[in-house]
Design a protein around this motif. Structure first.
Motif, PDB file in Angstrom:
ATOM      1  N   PHE A  85      40.724  35.240 -28.872  1.00  0.00           N
ATOM      2  CA  PHE A  85      39.310  35.301 -29.239  1.00  0.00           C
ATOM      3  C   PHE A  85      38.486  34.319 -28.422  1.00  0.00           C
ATOM      4  O   PHE A  85      37.359  34.622 -28.023  1.00  0.00           O
ATOM      5  CB  PHE A  85      39.139  35.006 -30.732  1.00  0.00           C
ATOM      6  CG  PHE A  85      37.711  34.951 -31.165  1.00  0.00           C
ATOM      7  CD1 PHE A  85      36.963  36.113 -31.296  1.00  0.00           C
ATOM      8  CD2 PHE A  85      37.098  33.734 -31.426  1.00  0.00           C
ATOM      9  CE1 PHE A  85      35.639  36.074 -31.674  1.00  0.00           C
ATOM     10  CE2 PHE A  85      35.767  33.685 -31.806  1.00  0.00           C
ATOM     11  CZ  PHE A  85      35.039  34.854 -31.943  1.00  0.00           C
ATOM     12  N   TRP A  88      37.819  35.872 -25.065  1.00  0.00           N
ATOM     13  CA  TRP A  88      36.831  36.946 -25.175  1.00  0.00           C
ATOM     14  C   TRP A  88      35.434  36.378 -25.397  1.00  0.00           C
ATOM     15  O   TRP A  88      34.462  36.824 -24.785  1.00  0.00           O
ATOM     16  CB  TRP A  88      37.198  37.864 -26.334  1.00  0.00           C
ATOM     17  CG  TRP A  88      36.191  38.951 -26.557  1.00  0.00           C
ATOM     18  CD1 TRP A  88      36.149  40.178 -25.988  1.00  0.00           C
ATOM     19  CD2 TRP A  88      35.042  38.876 -27.430  1.00  0.00           C
ATOM     20  NE1 TRP A  88      35.054  40.880 -26.433  1.00  0.00           N
ATOM     21  CE2 TRP A  88      34.364  40.111 -27.320  1.00  0.00           C
ATOM     22  CE3 TRP A  88      34.539  37.898 -28.270  1.00  0.00           C
ATOM     23  CZ2 TRP A  88      33.209  40.384 -28.038  1.00  0.00           C
ATOM     24  CZ3 TRP A  88      33.385  38.167 -28.983  1.00  0.00           C
ATOM     25  CH2 TRP A  88      32.729  39.393 -28.874  1.00  0.00           C
ATOM     26  N   ARG A  89      35.332  35.385 -26.266  1.00  0.00           N
ATOM     27  CA  ARG A  89      34.028  34.797 -26.558  1.00  0.00           C
ATOM     28  C   ARG A  89      33.437  34.139 -25.307  1.00  0.00           C
ATOM     29  O   ARG A  89      32.236  34.260 -25.035  1.00  0.00           O
ATOM     30  CB  ARG A  89      34.162  33.775 -27.681  1.00  0.00           C
ATOM     31  CG  ARG A  89      32.854  33.118 -28.098  1.00  0.00           C
ATOM     32  CD  ARG A  89      33.080  32.137 -29.216  1.00  0.00           C
ATOM     33  NE  ARG A  89      34.016  31.079 -28.816  1.00  0.00           N
ATOM     34  CZ  ARG A  89      34.482  30.160 -29.638  1.00  0.00           C
ATOM     35  NH1 ARG A  89      34.118  30.152 -30.903  1.00  0.00           N
ATOM     36  NH2 ARG A  89      35.318  29.241 -29.198  1.00  0.00           N
ATOM     37  N   ASP A 186      36.718  33.401 -35.195  1.00  0.00           N
ATOM     38  CA  ASP A 186      37.808  34.376 -35.208  1.00  0.00           C
ATOM     39  C   ASP A 186      37.206  35.760 -34.981  1.00  0.00           C
ATOM     40  O   ASP A 186      35.983  35.937 -34.943  1.00  0.00           O
ATOM     41  CB  ASP A 186      38.574  34.316 -36.534  1.00  0.00           C
ATOM     42  CG  ASP A 186      40.001  34.836 -36.382  1.00  0.00           C
ATOM     43  OD1 ASP A 186      40.293  35.426 -35.325  1.00  0.00           O
ATOM     44  OD2 ASP A 186      40.807  34.642 -37.306  1.00  0.00           O
ATOM     45  N   TRP A 187      38.087  36.755 -34.851  1.00  0.00           N
ATOM     46  CA  TRP A 187      37.654  38.114 -34.583  1.00  0.00           C
ATOM     47  C   TRP A 187      36.799  38.675 -35.720  1.00  0.00           C
ATOM     48  O   TRP A 187      35.963  39.547 -35.480  1.00  0.00           O
ATOM     49  CB  TRP A 187      38.859  39.019 -34.355  1.00  0.00           C
ATOM     50  CG  TRP A 187      39.620  38.732 -33.098  1.00  0.00           C
ATOM     51  CD1 TRP A 187      40.838  38.140 -32.997  1.00  0.00           C
ATOM     52  CD2 TRP A 187      39.224  39.023 -31.750  1.00  0.00           C
ATOM     53  NE1 TRP A 187      41.219  38.039 -31.679  1.00  0.00           N
ATOM     54  CE2 TRP A 187      40.257  38.582 -30.891  1.00  0.00           C
ATOM     55  CE3 TRP A 187      38.095  39.616 -31.191  1.00  0.00           C
ATOM     56  CZ2 TRP A 187      40.186  38.717 -29.517  1.00  0.00           C
ATOM     57  CZ3 TRP A 187      38.038  39.756 -29.817  1.00  0.00           C
ATOM     58  CH2 TRP A 187      39.072  39.300 -28.994  1.00  0.00           C
ATOM     59  N   LYS A 233      36.189  42.685 -32.742  1.00  0.00           N
ATOM     60  CA  LYS A 233      37.142  43.621 -32.134  1.00  0.00           C
ATOM     61  C   LYS A 233      37.057  44.919 -32.920  1.00  0.00           C
ATOM     62  O   LYS A 233      37.303  44.959 -34.124  1.00  0.00           O
ATOM     63  CB  LYS A 233      38.565  43.058 -32.154  1.00  0.00           C
ATOM     64  CG  LYS A 233      39.584  44.002 -31.507  1.00  0.00           C
ATOM     65  CD  LYS A 233      40.995  43.447 -31.623  1.00  0.00           C
ATOM     66  CE  LYS A 233      41.212  42.275 -30.705  1.00  0.00           C
ATOM     67  NZ  LYS A 233      42.619  41.835 -30.686  1.00  0.00           N
TER      68      LYS A 233
END
Length: 404
Positions: A85, A88-89, A186-187, A233
């Motif tokens: 995560f 991705w962030r 978190d996701w 996600k």
């Protein structure tokens, strides 16, 4: 004759039999021997070429198999390696900053610069138009240029000013989206926690996230049907099945919305169960603090249950402190038994904040008891006054028939 000559039939002299064989052998022998060596050399070259071709094919086949194995291994490792995560962030934040926010910043700068330039030109043209043709020493036809250019430049000023304003507005909008991303851990995350992290209003965060998702500015991100949860996600999002419209009788039987007190008690009970589930999963110091926290929080919940009029005094305790405490514990549990230095530091810091939280929760409970203590003291004073007025405290033992 064994060794004839082609001129014999024409009556030419016949060469001697001894010289003809030697001459033929000398002239024909070397040619046949040369042709034999050439045939043997060609055969050897062909055999060497065939052997080299076979060896090359074998080597190339082996190299091809090795490359295929390496490629398959890389593909399998790429499939197994999943993006975290945090990665991705960071990538999404960089994308918003470079492709969106930077573009609108340029739009704002260009808009305001052009608006300023045309604004100055418009002021100059309007001033000249106000002066008149005579003072400027020009004809009336030449003078008409100034009001026309003043009006045109004024229109350009307004247009580019609007352009600059829109650029600033969109630049700030994408800046807020980046702050929302920075607040996620978190996701899956609640909209209220993102609002608290960004110090913004929950409805505004929900509205801007919904707009970004609808416009494709946050690809792969979903909002729950009620708009209270963000799924960064898409695979983690499971839409709720559509529920059929209730019949009139079922509508009447539908349970009423829970009250604020009921929600507080429900969330508090869930938090106590969560604390019990965390025991034994961290170190001994953390377990001690968790047991103490469970006891203090249970006392606060019991107090509010007996004194529901005090619910407003613990509203922040239920809406912020408990969810934040749970988020910190989730972070510590998510590290597992990692031995990295940063993981140890995070677990140590979270264990330390548990002690601070217990001190704060105990102080909150004492504060809640202060008002009750004052009420009890007032009631005791009133009761003693009534007893004295009724003469029941002159001789307590004899008045109430108490014998030693």
């Amino acid at each position: 004759m064994p060794y004839g000559h082609p001129y014999k039939e024409n009556g030419g002299p016949e060469p001697s039999s001894r010289q003809e064989p030697g001459r033929n052998a000398a002239s024909a022998g070397p040619g046949r021997q040369g042709e034999g060596w050439e045939r043997e050399l060609d055969t050897a070259v062909e055999e060497i070429a065939a052997a080299g071709k076979e060896i090359g094919a074998t080597v190339l086949g082996g190299i091809s198999q090795v490359l295929d194995s390496i490629s398959s291994g890389l593909a399998r490792s790429g499939e197994k390696k999943e993006q975290t995560f945090a990665q991705w962030r960071k990538a999404m934040d960089r994308r918003l900053q470079n492709s969106e926010q930077a573009g609108w910043l340029v739009t704002a700068v260009i808009g305001w610069c052009l608006a300023g330039s045309f604004g100055i030109a418009a002021v100059v043209m309007l001033v000249l138009a106000a002066v008149g043709a005579a003072p400027l020493g020009i004809s009336e036809s030449e003078y008409l240029v100034f009001p026309i250019l003043g009006a045109a430049f004024s229109a350009f000023t307004v247009g580019f000013g609007i352009m600059g304003g829109i650029g600033v507005s969109r630049y700030r909008y994408y800046g807020r989206l980046r702050r929302y991303l920075h607040g996620a851990r978190d996701w899956v995350c609640s909209v209220s926690s993102l609002a608290r992290a960004a110090l913004s209003d929950t409805d505004r965060v929900r509205r801007e996230l919904a707009m970004a998702v609808a416009n494709g500015k946050l690809p792969g991100v979903c909002l729950s049907d009620d708009g209270n949860t963000v799924y960064f996600k898409e695979q983690l999002y499971t839409p709720q099945p559509e529920r059929p419209a209730p019949e009139p009788d079922e509508t009447k039987a539908t349970e009423a919305e829970p009250t604020a007190l009921e929600r507080f008690e429900r969330d508090g009970a869930e938090f106590l169960r969560y604390l019990r589930s965390c025991c034994g999963r961290l170190d001994e110091t953390a377990d001690e603090e968790l047991v103490k926290m469970e006891k203090i929080c249970a006392q606060i919940l019991g107090f509010i249950h007996n004194h529901p009029e005090q619910l407003d005094r613990v509203r922040r305790f239920g809406e912020y402190y408990l969810p934040t405490t749970r988020k910190l514990l989730d972070t510590a549990l998510g590290l597992g038994g990692a031995e990295a230095e940063n993981a140890k530091t995070i677990r140590r810091d979270i264990t330390g904040i548990l002690h601070t939280l217990n001190t704060a929760y105990l102080k909150l409970y004492d504060t809640l008891l202060e008002e009750v203590s004052m009420d009890v003291s007032s009631e005791i004073d009133a009761l003693e006054t009534m007893l004295r007025q009724d003469g029941l405290t002159h001789d307590f033992a004899s008045d109430f028939g108490v014998h030693g």
